[in-house]
Structure formats: structure tokens, C-alpha cells
Design a protein around this motif. Structure first.
Motif, PDB file in Angstrom:
ATOM      1  N   THR A  15      32.130  54.109 -15.780  1.00 25.88           N
ATOM      2  CA  THR A  15      32.781  55.241 -15.120  1.00 25.88           C
ATOM      3  C   THR A  15      33.949  54.723 -14.291  1.00 25.88           C
ATOM      4  O   THR A  15      33.937  53.591 -13.805  1.00 25.88           O
ATOM      5  CB  THR A  15      31.827  56.010 -14.180  1.00 25.88           C
ATOM      6  N   SER A  16      34.945  55.560 -14.170  1.00 25.32           N
ATOM      7  CA  SER A  16      36.063  55.271 -13.267  1.00 25.32           C
ATOM      8  C   SER A  16      35.940  56.199 -12.064  1.00 25.32           C
ATOM      9  O   SER A  16      35.238  57.213 -12.110  1.00 25.32           O
ATOM     10  CB  SER A  16      37.401  55.481 -13.982  1.00 25.32           C
ATOM     11  N   PHE A  17      36.623  55.873 -11.002  1.00 25.49           N
ATOM     12  CA  PHE A  17      36.501  56.666  -9.777  1.00 25.49           C
ATOM     13  C   PHE A  17      37.696  56.389  -8.887  1.00 25.49           C
ATOM     14  O   PHE A  17      38.447  55.426  -9.073  1.00 25.49           O
ATOM     15  CB  PHE A  17      35.197  56.322  -9.040  1.00 25.49           C
ATOM     16  N   ARG A  18      37.854  57.242  -7.880  1.00 26.11           N
ATOM     17  CA  ARG A  18      38.840  57.031  -6.821  1.00 26.11           C
ATOM     18  C   ARG A  18      38.255  57.613  -5.551  1.00 26.11           C
ATOM     19  O   ARG A  18      37.866  58.795  -5.514  1.00 26.11           O
ATOM     20  CB  ARG A  18      40.175  57.684  -7.161  1.00 26.11           C
ATOM     21  N   VAL A  19      38.160  56.798  -4.498  1.00 25.64           N
ATOM     22  CA  VAL A  19      37.477  57.208  -3.277  1.00 25.64           C
ATOM     23  C   VAL A  19      38.346  56.889  -2.063  1.00 25.64           C
ATOM     24  O   VAL A  19      38.950  55.814  -1.982  1.00 25.64           O
ATOM     25  CB  VAL A  19      36.093  56.520  -3.169  1.00 25.64           C
ATOM     26  N   ASN A  20      38.400  57.841  -1.156  1.00 26.30           N
ATOM     27  CA  ASN A  20      39.167  57.702   0.080  1.00 26.30           C
ATOM     28  C   ASN A  20      38.269  57.069   1.134  1.00 26.30           C
ATOM     29  O   ASN A  20      37.243  57.639   1.514  1.00 26.30           O
ATOM     30  CB  ASN A  20      39.651  59.081   0.540  1.00 26.30           C
ATOM     31  N   ASN A  60      33.227  61.131 -10.664  1.00 26.93           N
ATOM     32  CA  ASN A  60      33.944  60.118 -11.439  1.00 26.93           C
ATOM     33  C   ASN A  60      35.277  60.694 -11.901  1.00 26.93           C
ATOM     34  O   ASN A  60      35.539  61.894 -11.750  1.00 26.93           O
ATOM     35  CB  ASN A  60      33.106  59.634 -12.630  1.00 26.93           C
ATOM     36  N   THR A  61      36.097  59.835 -12.451  1.00 24.50           N
ATOM     37  CA  THR A  61      37.390  60.261 -12.995  1.00 24.50           C
ATOM     38  C   THR A  61      37.449  59.987 -14.496  1.00 24.50           C
ATOM     39  O   THR A  61      38.510  59.666 -15.032  1.00 24.50           O
ATOM     40  CB  THR A  61      38.539  59.533 -12.269  1.00 24.50           C
TER      41      THR A  61
END
Length: 479
Positions: free
Chosen positions: A155-160, A28-29
Motif C-alpha cells: 500500500t502507498s500512503f501520505r500522512v501529515n 491508503n493512496t
């Protein structure tokens, strides 16, 4: 909604809808996650918070924070929970925060969708499933076409989502306390401000809202990105597969490295039910104390078919069972081998009623080379080589036959023929019985008898002694 449980004749049979698999994203971020900061701790009041200017980021903030200064990115968002926020530091003493360091937010760009280490199987409620005896091959550790994807609430996130496929299909996606299970709902979320900050890359996620329609199971669909999955795993393992304990490890389809134990490939009929058969194996065999160390993976896979063992032809669906165990040393795989033998025996007795037409077993343990039973792949390869050799000989014989009949000309090919030696060539050049051999012109002159049998118009006009010189052109003497 928890799945319905049916109990019939002492067997636990789950309905097809309960076969859905839930995969939860791990990283998560969040602001409060210590691993998201380069100092390994959450910033305190005297610290200067620094987000990289050109890094896109979405950050969830759970609680209030006091700070001295904060540099924000050009493109990003701070998602504040109820009661969360930021206040300026008033300079008062804060125990344990006297450093006044610059704390930088970690780069989240490297978190890839097709990294199996970033996913975990969970129950429908999002809880981890402890003590799982069922595992997945590597390609199926990443969400498959009919799986449900869960991003943890708050939760925050960033996914490629870089992919070899233009579209990555999943059944549903749950994020930010909402479940999106229809194409329309997902399309609406993609139009919002958060989606571009959470998902980036050349792939496009698509929610279908549909489950696998085939009771015999559906292939995962991650094979086109298998190389991405294996690259991510090898990177986590130091760029090479762990050394297996057996001499010739098996290579299951969809798995990145060799394993010790046993694999079974099943051919099935339209009556086969994957979920019921999985439950049968779990209850009748896997739950036995003697197989306590064995773990099982079972799924539908597409096996490539070839012509003569070389030329790719098509792919056919099979049910693949992989059995591995936690034992080490010479005993590695022995319990898995025994369980595989029990499965093959059960198929021999009840395969027709279960919708199984045939099965092939392969074994690799710590004390033996891999062997096969139930079907013979090596025999098929040998037959293919023999057929290929016969085909080549027939082709060569056909060419020689056509060449002998004069229906095929090969100007660049001169084949010596033994029967030509029995025929003496007849020279068109007349000659008498007088003359001599010229070593520069290797040719046998015809005899006098031959000259007498020639037509009158081709007989010599006189009987002068002469010889043929290939270096001398007789036409040059005529004036």
C-alpha cells in the motif's frame, strides 16, 4: 515472532516484551482504492485520469490498467507491483466504460497522524483483534512512544505529521514489506526517495527500537498533541461530543469526551507490574458473564498536581482504569460500577502484595450523579480553600502589626484608630479666651489655662483680641 505464553498456577502471565501495542494506519493512496477517486470508482479505459499538478502523492498500482490519457503531478511517484502497468486505450469497446469522463485523484493531504479515526489496534501479524474487551483512551489510540506502527504491505500512503512536539517517537515502523526497528535503519529509509512523499509536516518521526523499560508501565506521550487528537475526533462527530446517558459524566485523563461508568486512580509502589495486573483484572473480573458488556482501559497517566488546588506544581504518575459499557438508558454504567467496586475490594485485600498503595474510585451511571470513594477530592479542595483563607488573614494581620509598630509605612493608606479619639490634640497656636469660631476653619482653640502652661518664649506678647483667618496670610501685612 509470536509472543511466548507462560502458564503459572492457572493464570496467564505474559512477559513484558509481549505488552507491545501495534497500531495500523487505515487509509491508503492505492490506485485501485475506489474512495481515492472523485467518481467513487477506479478509472476505466475511456476515462481521462487527472492528478492535481501541485499535489505531492505516492500511488501504489497493483494491476495493469488501460487508459486514454493521464495527467501526472509535478512531484510524485507510481509504485508498480509485479505485473502492474499502464497501456494506451486502442478505442475498442469496453463494457461498462462508455462515459469517457475525467476522473480525479482525491486529495490525501488531510490525513493526519494525530487523527484517532485513522488508526486501529492489530495483532503483531497485522490482523484486527476481534471482540476486544480492552480499549484505549483517545490519546492512546494514536501510536504511543513505545508502540509499533504498521503500514499495510503493498500500500502507498501520505500522512501529515504536524505536531506540537519536535520529534514523534515510536518503537518501530513497518512499511512497504520491511520492518524498520532501529534508528540507523530508519535514518537510511528517510534518505530514500519515497519518505518525503509519504510523510510531510513540521514533526519528525523517530524510530527508537526500545520497549518501555518500566514494569509499572510508561505514559503514552501524546499529551502535548491532545488538542489535535480531540479536534480530529470532534470533526468526525460533528464538532461536539456525543450526549452522555448519565447526568454528570466522568472525564478520564487522555479522553476527549465525558463517559458513563467508573474510573479508578491507583497510587503504586516499585513492586507494581502493569501487565500482570491487567491480566489479573481480565481473567478474574472482566471475563465474568455479568461483566460481558463492560470494556476496560488501563494505562499509566501523569496527573497534574496543584498547590492549594489552584497553582500548578508538578505531575505525578498514576494508573488509570476506565470502565464503560454498551448498555443504554438508566442502566448505563451499573455493571461498570459493580466491577469497579469489586476492584476496590480486591485492592483492600491484596493491594500491598500487588504493589498498590491506594486507590480512588469515581462513578457516573444513568440513574445517579457521579460519586467518589476511597479518596476525597472534594475534601482536599475544601481544606485548600480554608488554608488559603487562613494564610490571607495571617498576612493581613502581619501587615497591620508592622504598621502599628511603625516599621511599615503606607503613605496612601490612612486607617482610623479608635484610641486616637481619647487624646486631645494640643494646638501650637496661642490664643486668649476671647475670639470666635470661624466656620471656614474647623479648629478648636486652646483654653486660657493651656496658654498659661506654654513656655515663656511662646506666650503672646499682648492681650489684643484677634482671630485666625486661614484665607489671610499675616506675612503680607509686614512691610
Amino acid at each position: 515472532v509470536p509472543p511466548t505464553v507462560w502458564v503459572t498456577l492457572g493464570s496467564l502471565l505474559l512477559p513484558a516484551a509481549a505488552a507491545a501495542v501495534y497500531k495500523q494506519w487505515i487509509p491508503n493512496t492505492n490506485f485501485e482504492t475506489t474512495s481515492n477517486w472523485d467518481k467513487g470508482r477506479v478509472p476505466c479505459a475511456s476515462d481521462v485520469i487527472h492528478f492535481e499538478k501541485n499535489k505531492v502523492v505516492s500511488v501504489f498500482v497493483r494491476s495493469p490498467h488501460v487508459l486514454t490519457d493521464m495527467y501526472l503531478p509535478l512531484n510524485g511517484e507510481l509504485v508498480l507491483a509485479s505485473g502492474a502497468g499502464f497501456a494506451a486505450f486502442d478505442g475498442s469497446r469496453d463494457p461498462g466504460c462508455d462515459s469517457g469522463a475525467t476522473v480525479r485523484f482525491a486529495d490525501a493531504e488531510h490525513h493526519e497522524w494525530f487523527d484517532p479515526t485513522l488508526w486501529q489496534a492489530v495483532s503483531p501479524s497485522g490482523e484486527l483483534e476481534p471482540g476486544r474487551r480492552i480499549f484505549s483512551v483517545d490519546e492512546e489510540r494514536v501510536p504511543c512512544r513505545y508502540d509499533d506502527v504498521i503500514f499495510q504491505p503493498e500500500t502507498s500512503f501520505r500522512v501529515n505529521v504536524d505536531s506540537s512536539q519536535r520529534v514523534i517517537h515510536v518503537r518501530s515502523i513497518s512499511l512497504m514489506d520491511q520492518e524498520l526497528s532501529s534508528p540507523e535503519a530508519w535514518a537510511g529509509y528517510l534518505r530514500g526517495p519515497s519518505a518525503p512523499l509519504q510523510f510531510h509536516g513540521n514533526g519528525t518521526l523517530q524510530v527508537t527500537g526500545t520497549s518501555c523499560p518500566d514494569k509499572s508501565g510508561c505514559a503514552c506521550g501524546n499529551a502535548p498533541d491532545g488538542h489535535r487528537i480531540c479536534t480530529a475526533l470532534l470533526r468526525a462527530w460533528g464538532r461536539q461530543c456525543p450526549a452522555p446517558a448519565c447526568q454528570t459524566p466522568l472525564q478520564p485523563l487522555g479522553h476527549c469526551c465525558g463517559v458513563c461508568g467508573a474510573t479508578i486512580s491507583l497510587d503504586f509502589t516499585p513492586d507494581f507490574d502493569l501487565q500482570k495486573y491487567r491480566d489479573r483484572l481480565v481473567q478474574a473480573l472482566l471475563s465474568q458473564p455479568k461483566y460481558a458488556s463492560v470494556r476496560m482501559a488501563i494505562s499509566k497517566v501523569h496527573k497534574a498536581q496543584t498547590f492549594l488546588g489552584v497553582i500548578p506544581r508538578s505531575s505525578t504518575p498514576h494508573i488509570q482504569i476506565v470502565l464503560i459499557e454498551d448498555e443504554a438508558g438508566a442502566q448505563t454504567g451499573t455493571a461498570a460500577e459493580q466491577m469497579a467496586a469489586d476492584i476496590m475490594e480486591d485492592i483492600a485485600q491484596h493491594g500491598e502484595a500487588l504493589g498498590i498503595s491506594s486507590g480512588k474510585m469515581e462513578v457516573a451511571t444513568g440513574s445517579t450523579f457521579s460519586g467518589q470513594a476511597g479518596n476525597h477530592t472534594l475534601s482536599r479542595i475544601t481544606v485548600g480553600m480554608v488554608l488559603g483563607l487562613l494564610f490571607g488573614l495571617l498576612l493581613l494581620g502581619g501587615i497591620l502589626f508592622l504598621y502599628r509598630k511603625g516599621k511599615l509605612r503606607l503613605p496612601a493608606l490612612r486607617l482610623p484608630r479608635p484610641w486616637d479619639r481619647a487624646e486631645d490634640p494640643v494646638s501650637p497656636v496661642p490664643a486668649s479666651d476671647k475670639g470666635f469660631d470661624n466656620p471656614m476653619f474647623d479648629m478648636e482653640l486652646p483654653s486660657a489655662n493651656t496658654a498659661q502652661e506654654m513656655p515663656q518664649e511662646m506666650a503672646p506678647k499682648d492681650h489684643q483680641v484677634f482671630y485666625l483667618n486661614p484665607l489671610y496670610d499675616a506675612s503680607e501685612t509686614e512691610t
